[in-house]
Design an enzyme around this catalytic site. Structure first.
Site, short mmCIF file in Angstrom:
data_model
loop_
_atom_site.label_atom_id
_atom_site.label_comp_id
_atom_site.label_asym_id
_atom_site.label_seq_id
_atom_site.Cartn_x
_atom_site.Cartn_y
_atom_site.Cartn_z
N LYS A 66 0.84 -1.20 0.00
CA LYS A 66 0.00 0.00 0.00
C LYS A 66 0.88 1.25 0.00
CE LYS A 66 -4.01 1.72 2.71
NZ LYS A 66 -4.78 1.50 3.97
N SER B 195 -9.74 1.38 2.87
CA SER B 195 -8.85 2.19 2.05
C SER B 195 -7.82 1.37 1.26
CB SER B 195 -8.10 3.20 2.94
OG SER B 195 -7.30 2.54 3.89
N SER C 273 -10.10 -1.10 6.90
CA SER C 273 -9.40 -0.85 5.64
C SER C 273 -8.70 -2.06 5.05
CB SER C 273 -8.38 0.28 5.81
OG SER C 273 -9.06 1.51 5.75
#
Lengths: 477, 471
Positions: free
Chosen positions: B71, B146, B170
């Protein structure tokens, strides 16, 4: 109408640590190339996290204990949020409602009386970076960013600048004793923030305004600022005006201040507990352990010297000025029990050794002879083996060369002449050479002294004056 | 060309040792997959094929030659680390996050940095300042967030595994919506050092995988105390992969009734109930639980997270790095305002402002302090539940992936979508989302297992048991 000042102080102190407060950067940053003592943590890069420096925390607790504070056994860090370019994270990690230490005091001496200045709290926080202004540019140096800082806050207990001076000096002395900080003001290791207002003498109420003067870097300037502010605020009050609640800064080193920011109400720093650092816990055992490292503080030491060695308070005060000074003295007398001799050594130390150093602007560490040699020298004099005057000469030589007092005495033949037959022969020679004086002896009370002087001259100062006087008196008896 | 979709670490390693393909060939297959799919799906903010190729020089490590992604909020030295934000669009990180460092030490072969909601502020990737990651099962739907890019990378075979981070849901959320495993261990188990902070007291790195074994292996490699994170658990790395145990007999599994009421989509409930039946059949004891209503967590989570966000984003002032405005500023504080005003997206601004408000003098007690008090109650509620059960089971998300555009005019979309993950996030509990089926539209459904603090092994074992019975 008469006015009096109400004065409180915040002292920022940089403790001596190996690394910064929340990262591993070398704390020895002073005078180094800008931005060479930095890392993701103290530069506030995205994702970097603070890890508290235990050495700094322990030093804060140690100082708090030495200043008679209570300890918050459950303490924590908080974030103080505000924007400024030299504050890389947009918040300062500080302590808000649970400082490590609270409710302490410092004792100061005013005209021989002891006065207590109460401390509200002592907490630990991180320092900011430094802005340097060059023409149109502002340059930022983050070497100082994240350095540990101890903040000591007093109650508004000072009545004048003399008390403030005494307090600042005493505090500096204590932190140096504890080896918590060098408190070198030229390096910004000790800085002051003044909180001051003025009221009519006799009034018991605290005024409804407060003037803050930030970033004062020396005790003498601090005193000047207080004098300036007292005058400025008094003049306003006399005109019937209330001084503004504001932050003021130094105009220059004369103590004059300028308004920086008028505060209507207190700024909102949106404090909240620092989520990156778990709460700090100090157990009773740990607190006791830290207490044992405090050792004797200057005031205690002074009183012990007075009691134990029969020293004059003023001599004791000089001896305890620094721990090194006091330790040197105690080293010099460590094998001596004769109190009179100890008092004599103290006198030589305070008066002569420290005097020599002062004249040369040198520190104790540059002294070439060890403490025991001073004791030896003073005993030679005390035992009558060396005259006082020659003793001072020997000390001067020791100071210069570091040679042993015995060796100097032997090499230069300075040992006292105390042999009666030898002195008798010299006395006879002096009498023979001064018939006029001898003839006047019954009329002139100074004649004996003159003859004694001649004997000292003959022996180049080495004659034991008492023996010589005795012999002269016996010759004229 | 081999199919990369559904690949696991163990399968890839087996193929290497059997000589079915080389690590270079596997990497090429992943690069091809990314070229084929990512122009459309937008899972990656940036690719790092060069670094991935270089990593192949180190062989024999647990993760050698296994293409993976990370990420974009994890710092990786020398690469862009933007957290999918404009304000950090050109920020090249000078240091490694602990997770990045541990991946690299273990031979990690990272093909790219994945898209996310900017600064992880969302549950859809629609608030990414760059683009939205699409759901590979239906491109008119969001992937979730996310960590949406990471979920899609694993779901499509653009990566064997991916690293994400979770503040509420997330990791679990996008895993659920994209049909992969999403595992987040106890708060502090994996270091946060070098992860661009969202809500510091909540942030947890996590992993996306195609099976439980990979999640366990990654936990073992990434866990272990970190001197650079004061909140990291002071224990050595875990050893869960070699201790995986599929036995379900006698396991006490709690079913909180609040996670199954009429606020939850019926198709989702039906899929979860089927999974519960699998557990029951395998000998697990199913126990009905009465937990605090998760709706309280929405409020608590929103206040805590936004307060921390407002402070955490303050460091991005454009002075040392990040967007610097061209507007001529009169004062340095104006300059900071212009930098931030231009650089931050609306979501970040909104969260910063609400967070600043909830921390303000006079409001702190009513919001932040109160939220932390209720948070304590939620933690105690879980602690009480774990005296009766070993694990808590429920749907990960109240519904399957919604359509694109869902977050428009819905400033609390993330907080509402994550309602079932927020309570366990507030308590920092280890949890996993397991793919259990599809709805009538063909969108994946995820089931979550929540364990007690430090009980990662229990969570992984129970997930492994289910996996083995349903393969």
């Amino acid at each position: 109408m008469k006015y009096e000042p109400i004065i409180g102080l915040e002292v920022h102190l940089q403790p001596k640590t190996k690394s910064k407060m929340f990262c591993g950067c070398d704390a020895d940053y002073f005078g180094k190339q800008p931005n060479t003592h930095t890392c993701p943590v103290c530069l506030g890069l995205p994702g970097a996290l603070p890890v508290p420096n235990e050495e700094a925390l322990d030093k804060c607790v140690k100082l708090a204990l030495a200043l008679n504070c209570k300890i918050n056994k459950e303490s924590k860090f908080d974030r103080k949020n505000y924007f400024y370019p030299d504050l890389p994270k947009g918040y300062q990690i500080s302590q808000y409602d649970l400082p490590l230490g609270y409710e302490g005091f410092v004792e100061i001496d005013i005209d021989g009386d002891s006065r207590r200045i109460r401390l509200t709290r002592i907490h630990i926080e991180e320092d900011t970076g430094k802005s340097l202004h060059e023409g149109d540019l502002t340059l930022l140096d983050f070497n100082k960013s994240g350095m540990p800082l101890l903040e000591i806050v007093t109650e508004p207990d000072f009545v004048d600048e003399i008390e403030v001076e005494q307090f600042a000096k005493r505090l500096r002395q204590i932190v140096r004793y504890l080896d918590i900080s060098d408190a070198d003001m030229e390096k910004g290791q000790m800085r002051f923030e003044l909180n001051m207002s003025v009221r009519e003498t006799g009034s018991k109420e605290l005024p409804d305004y407060k003037v803050e003067v930030k970033n004062i870097g020396s005790i003498s300037v601090l005193q000047k600022v207080i004098a300036f502010e007292f005058k400025r605020q008094t003049e306003l009050l006399e005109k019937g005006e209330k001084p503004a609640q504001e932050t003021r800064g130094l105009k220059d080193m004369t103590g004059e201040t300028l308004s920086q920011r008028v505060k209507e109400d207190s700024e909102d720093y949106r404090y909240f507990p620092e989520p990156d650092i778990p709460p700090i816990t100090y157990s009773d055992e740990k607190i006791e352990e830290i207490k044992t490292t405090i050792g004797e503080l200057p005031n205690e030491k002074k009183h012990r010297f007075i009691d134990q060695y029969n020293l004059e308070p003023s001599a004791a005060e000089t001896l305890v000025a620094t721990k090194r000074k006091a330790d040197w003295f105690e080293d010099s007398i460590k094998d001596i029990s004769d109190k009179a001799l100890i008092a004599e050594i103290a006198k030589w130390y305070v008066g002569d050794v420290i005097g020599l150093l002062k004249a040369d602007k040198k520190s104790l560490s540059s002294l070439k002879f060890p403490p025991a040699d001073l004791a030896k020298l003073v005993s030679l004099v005390k035992e009558g083996k060396l005259t006082g005057t020659l003793g001072k000469q020997v000390l001067a030589k020791m100071y210069k060369t570091g040679d042993k007092p015995d060796d100097i005495v032997a090499a230069e033949g300075l040992e006292v002449v105390d042999d009666e037959s030898e002195l008798k022969a010299i006395a006879q020679k002096v009498i023979d050479e001064n018939p006029k004086v001898v003839a006047d002896i019954s009329k002139n009370p100074n004649a004996i002294k003159f003859l004694l002087g001649q004997i000292m001259k003959e022996t180049r100062g080495k004659a034991n004056p008492k023996t010589a006087e005795k012999i002269l008196e016996s010759l004229f008896a | 060309m081999m199919e990369t979709k559904g690949l696991t670490i163990a399968k890839a390693k087996e193929a290497f040792s059997k000589g079915e393909y080389t690590s270079q060939e596997l990497l090429n297959a992943h690069i091809n997959k990314i070229s084929e799919l990512d122009n459309k799906l937008h899972a990656f903010v940036d690719t790092t094929f060069e670094q991935a190729a270089e990593s192949l020089e180190v062989t024999g490590k647990p993760l050698s030659g296994i293409p993976a992604s990370i990420k974009d909020n994890f710092n990786w030295k020398g690469t862009k680390t933007t957290a999918s934000s404009n304000i950090l669009k050109n920020y090249i990180s000078p240091y490694n996050a602990t997770v990045t460092e541990r991946l690299i030490e273990n031979g990690g072969c990272l093909v790219g940095k994945t898209n996310m909601d900017a600064f992880a502020h969302g549950s859809s990737t629609e608030t990414s300042d760059f683009f939205t990651t699409l759901n590979p099962y239906n491109e008119e739907h969001v992937a979730g967030g996310s960590s949406g890019g990471s979920a899609v990378a694993v779901a499509t075979g653009m990566s064997v595994y991916a690293i994400g981070s979770e503040t509420a849901g997330s990791v679990r959320g996008p895993a659920s919506w994209c049909g992969v495993y999403g595992f987040t261990p106890t708060y502090g188990r994996i270091s946060r050092y070098g992860v661009i902070a969202m809500g510091s007291s909540l942030d947890r790195p996590g992993v996306f995988t195609n099976n439980v074994e990979d999640a366990a292996l990654l936990l073992d490699l990434l866990s272990g105390k970190d001197e650079r994170d004061a909140t990291s658990i002071q224990e050595p790395a875990m050893d869960t992969a070699s201790n995986l145990d599929a036995t379900l007999t006698g396991k006490r599994i709690g079913i909180p009734k609040q996670y199954f009421d009429d606020r939850i989509n019926k198709e989702v409930i039906a899929a979860i109930e089927e999974a519960i039946a699998v557990y029951k059949k395998a000998g697990a004891e199913i126990i009905e639980l009465d937990l605090l209503d998760p709706k309280y967590s929405i409020a608590v989570y929103t206040v805590v997270q936004r307060s921390e966000v407002s402070s955490n984003l303050a460091r991005i002032d454009g002075i040392r790095y990040g967007h610097y405005s061209d507007i001529e500023a009169e004062t340095i504080l104006d300059q900071i305002s212009y930098n931030r005003g231009e650089g931050f997206g609306n979501e970040a601004k909104q969260r910063s402002m609400t967070g600043a408000y909830t921390l303000s003098a006079g409001y702190y007690d009513a919001y932040y302090k109160k939220a932390q008090q209720v948070r304590t109650l939620i933690i105690e509620d879980f602690a009480k539940a774990f005296t009766k059960v070993d694990l808590i089971l429920g749907p990960t998300m109240p519904e399957t992936a919604p359509k694109l555009g869902v977050t428009k005019n819905n400033p609390l979309f993330g907080e509402l979508a994550d309602v079932l993950t927020e309570p366990s996030a507030l308590a920092g509990l280890p949890c996993i989302s397991i793919p259990v089926g599809y709805d009538s539209k063909g969108l994946p459904i995820g089931m979550q297992l929540i364990g007690n603090q430090f009980a990662e092994q229990d969570v992984l074992n129970a997930a492994y048991g289910y996996q083995q019975l349903t393969i």
